[in-house]
Design an enzyme around this catalytic site. Structure first.
Site, PDB file in Angstrom:
ATOM      1  N   ASP A  24       0.098   1.858   5.935  1.00 45.79           N
ATOM      2  CA  ASP A  24      -0.124   2.478   4.626  1.00 45.79           C
ATOM      3  C   ASP A  24       0.540   3.848   4.533  1.00 45.79           C
ATOM      4  O   ASP A  24       1.019   4.242   3.470  1.00 45.79           O
ATOM      5  CB  ASP A  24      -1.622   2.613   4.355  1.00 45.79           C
ATOM      6  N   CYS A  69      -5.239  -1.517  11.717  1.00 47.89           N
ATOM      7  CA  CYS A  69      -5.103  -0.703  10.506  1.00 47.89           C
ATOM      8  C   CYS A  69      -5.585  -1.420   9.250  1.00 47.89           C
ATOM      9  O   CYS A  69      -6.034  -2.548   9.294  1.00 47.89           O
ATOM     10  CB  CYS A  69      -3.676  -0.186  10.388  1.00 47.89           C
ATOM     11  N   ASP A  70      -5.414  -0.751   8.126  1.00 49.80           N
ATOM     12  CA  ASP A  70      -6.190  -0.930   6.910  1.00 49.80           C
ATOM     13  C   ASP A  70      -6.497  -2.362   6.482  1.00 49.80           C
ATOM     14  O   ASP A  70      -7.651  -2.727   6.308  1.00 49.80           O
ATOM     15  CB  ASP A  70      -5.478  -0.213   5.761  1.00 49.80           C
ATOM     16  N   LYS A  71      -5.490  -3.189   6.241  1.00 47.02           N
ATOM     17  CA  LYS A  71      -5.742  -4.512   5.651  1.00 47.02           C
ATOM     18  C   LYS A  71      -6.008  -5.573   6.691  1.00 47.02           C
ATOM     19  O   LYS A  71      -6.526  -6.638   6.382  1.00 47.02           O
ATOM     20  CB  LYS A  71      -4.558  -4.951   4.770  1.00 47.02           C
ATOM     21  N   CYS A 119      -5.068   6.327  12.259  1.00 46.96           N
ATOM     22  CA  CYS A 119      -5.116   7.770  11.989  1.00 46.96           C
ATOM     23  C   CYS A 119      -6.531   8.316  12.162  1.00 46.96           C
ATOM     24  O   CYS A 119      -7.510   7.673  11.796  1.00 46.96           O
ATOM     25  CB  CYS A 119      -4.566   8.059  10.606  1.00 46.96           C
ATOM     26  N   GLU A 176      -2.357   3.238  -3.378  1.00 51.89           N
ATOM     27  CA  GLU A 176      -3.156   4.409  -3.027  1.00 51.89           C
ATOM     28  C   GLU A 176      -2.478   5.665  -3.557  1.00 51.89           C
ATOM     29  O   GLU A 176      -1.266   5.822  -3.456  1.00 51.89           O
ATOM     30  CB  GLU A 176      -3.317   4.515  -1.501  1.00 51.89           C
ATOM     31  N   SER A 201      -6.337   6.419  -0.545  1.00 53.15           N
ATOM     32  CA  SER A 201      -6.396   6.347   0.899  1.00 53.15           C
ATOM     33  C   SER A 201      -7.712   6.943   1.359  1.00 53.15           C
ATOM     34  O   SER A 201      -8.287   7.814   0.692  1.00 53.15           O
ATOM     35  CB  SER A 201      -5.233   7.143   1.500  1.00 53.15           C
TER      36      SER A 201
END
Length: 551
Positions: free
Chosen positions: A78, A119-121, A191, A442, A468
């Site tokens: 992202d 990570c995110d997804k 992160c 985002e 985000s």
């Protein structure tokens, strides 16, 4: 579906010949086949270490008597995708990940799965796939990044984005910006703040689908390798006991996850992902439930970007289990829910004490008596909108001001950078929702620019897009219905007064009702020329209030 469908009997001799082509011995074919879904790639910093995690999982599976077989899942960073067309392809990968994992798992007759996201997804996408496939499954992530350090202070990716805003405002020079660039992200891993990736990895523990420490043990710690080996062994125990994801991800478990979300102060993106995961489990999880849980759940953590502590400190303080133990002191969790350990939540968290009350506030001394996320409703968002309340400055919990309206992130960013946004304004960014974006980008660049320029205590931002987890400030996203679906946000005009009250969970466009009726009567939403996957996605996706699921 299991190995029996592909290796047993004379009629499966052709299948066995292909297993021999893979170099699998008869002994390996006779053991449970465990698919290891590897999200490893060389472009996402949170995924560059997953090859080591996968190797450790394979060893754990083999030690416990299984046959590990690896197949891949895609992943988008992202941060690298932020602020350009690439961000349209972030959220949409959640469904690609779920669909492709479902296809691979069911096509090849696995007895169990170990999901290795970070990570995110990838985390929600693989949780969705786990619910669909519903064979014994364990999650183990790659772990969070260590915080950076600049002038003796810890930093994370949100610091980097805000440094750009400070640079554009003339507050720092080229040399200082370059220092941020080189020191903000010092290791591999997701992160280091309570952003979306770490939020979802922590909530995987709360759901019962990951082992203790899954969300918090730093990526570079050897304890992460040990955790991966234990995950490989754990899936074999689940196979023997036939404990499957839908036995674990029950309505009660999802309520637990939402409660822990509020206590931790997770990313607003959890309000997209938890409803989508619940949908795959056959459970309805709407935004109204979120406010009900938030009303009784104290916010115990202020990790970056809401505060000055980071994932490594949450880990040292006892991690997610210590937070959950605090919540049980007021009876806020269902401790009887089953987990991948074969034990209940209550058994898992027993004895997991809070080791640092400065990182995890005790239940009787919270940051606030209500949760870290709030859902706002009103004429501007009748189906709901979402804000990370724990990351809003006290003076911005209530705000009223004139709208500055933009039909894309790029237009808003240009206005912010050129000084056209002033104290008191409410920045409105529309046509960035699931359909309108498409892909619900985002808005980290605009929000970081506002904070970096020193406007965080006087400017609010609302959007039908999303944020985000690195965003902080009075930033309200997921406005539903979105502009592209005919929502009222599509007829907001420059100068219209918008009133926001986070304590009262309201967001209102203060324009005469007759004027609004006339505007809506003549409103034709803008359409974009689309092709490829984004065209199919826009045609199928629901609104943000429903988790942006595909219909």
């Amino acid at each position: 579906m299991s190995k029996e469908n592909v290796v047993k009997g004379v009629h499966n001799a052709p299948h066995r010949s292909l297993f021999h082509a893979l170099g699998l011995t008869e002994e390996e074919q006779s053991r449970p086949l465990i698919g290891i879904v590897s999200s490893y790639n060389e472009i996402v910093p949170g995924h560059m270490n997953l090859d080591k995690i996968v190797d450790a999982v394979k060893l754990g599976v083999a030690m416990a008597g299984g046959t590990p077989i690896v197949f891949p899942a895609i992943a988008v960073c992202d941060g690298i995708a932020m602020g350009h067309t690439g961000m349209k392809y972030s959220l949409v990968t959640r469904d690609l990940i779920a669909d492709s994992t479902e296809a691979m798992a069911l096509a090849h007759g696995f007895d169990g799965l170990v999901m290795v996201p970070n990570c995110d997804k990838n985390v929600p996408g693989l949780l969705m796939a786990a619910a669909r496939v519903n064979i014994p499954t364990v999650f183990v992530s790659g772990g969070p990044m260590l915080a950076g350090r600049i002038e003796g202070k810890k930093t994370s990716l949100s610091s980097m984005f805000e440094a750009v805003g400070a640079y554009n405002a003339g507050k720092i020079d080229d040399e200082k910006l370059y220092e941020y660039e080189c020191k903000t992200c010092p290791t591999c891993g997701s992160c280091s703040g309570m952003y979306t990736a770490n939020s979802m990895n922590c909530l995987t523990e709360a759901l019962g689908m990951g082992l203790g420490g899954n969300g918090t043990i730093p990526a570079v710690y050897s304890a992460r390798i040990e955790l991966a080996k234990r995950a490989g062994m754990a899936v074999m125990d689940l196979v023997r006991k036939n404990i499957c994801p839908r036995d674990i991800m029950t309505k009660e478990a999802l309520m637990n996850a939402l409660t822990v979300d509020m206590a931790l102060g997770c990313s607003t993106n959890s309000m997209l992902h938890l409803p989508a995961i619940a949908h795959e489990c056959g459970v309805e999880l709407n935004l109204d439930i979120a406010n009900e849980i938030s009303a009784v759940t104290p916010n115990l953590c202020h990790l970056a970007p809401a505060g000055r502590t980071y994932m490594e400190e949450l880990n040292e303080a006892g991690g997610v289990y210590a937070v959950m133990n605090e919540l049980t002191k007021k009876g806020l969790l269902n401790i009887d829910c089953m987990t991948i350990t074969g034990k209940t939540i209550g058994e898992n968290i027993e004895g997991c004490v809070n080791l640092n009350p400065d990182v995890i506030r005790p239940i009787d001394n919270p940051y606030s008596e209500t949760g870290g996320i709030a859902v706002l409703k009103g004429n501007l968002a009748p189906e709901g909108s979402v804000v990370k309340r724990s990351a809003v400055l006290p003076e911005m919990l209530m705000h009223e001001g004139p709208a500055k309206v933009f039909d894309s992130e790029e237009e808003a960013q240009q206005a912010i950078n050129s000084g056209k946004i002033v104290a008191g304004d409410v920045v409105v960014i529309r046509y960035e929702g699931p359909k309108g974006g498409p892909g619900m980008r985002e808005m980290l660049n605009p929000t970081s620019a506002i904070m970096g320029m020193g406007l965080g205590n006087s400017v609010a931002l609302i959007t039908d897009g999303r944020f985000s987890g690195a965003t902080r400030g009075a930033c309200i996203g997921h406005v539903t219905p979105e502009a592209a679906s005919g929502g009222l946000i599509g007829v907001v005009e420059d100068g219209d007064i918008i009133s926001i009250s986070i304590p009262e969970n309201t967001i209102e466009l203060k324009v005469d009702e007759d004027v609004l009726k006339e505007r809506m009567k003549n409103f034709v939403p803008k359409k974009k020329e689309l092709s490829g996957y984004l065209k199919r996605y826009a045609a199928l996706v629901s609104g943000g209030a429903k988790g942006a699921i595909l219909n």
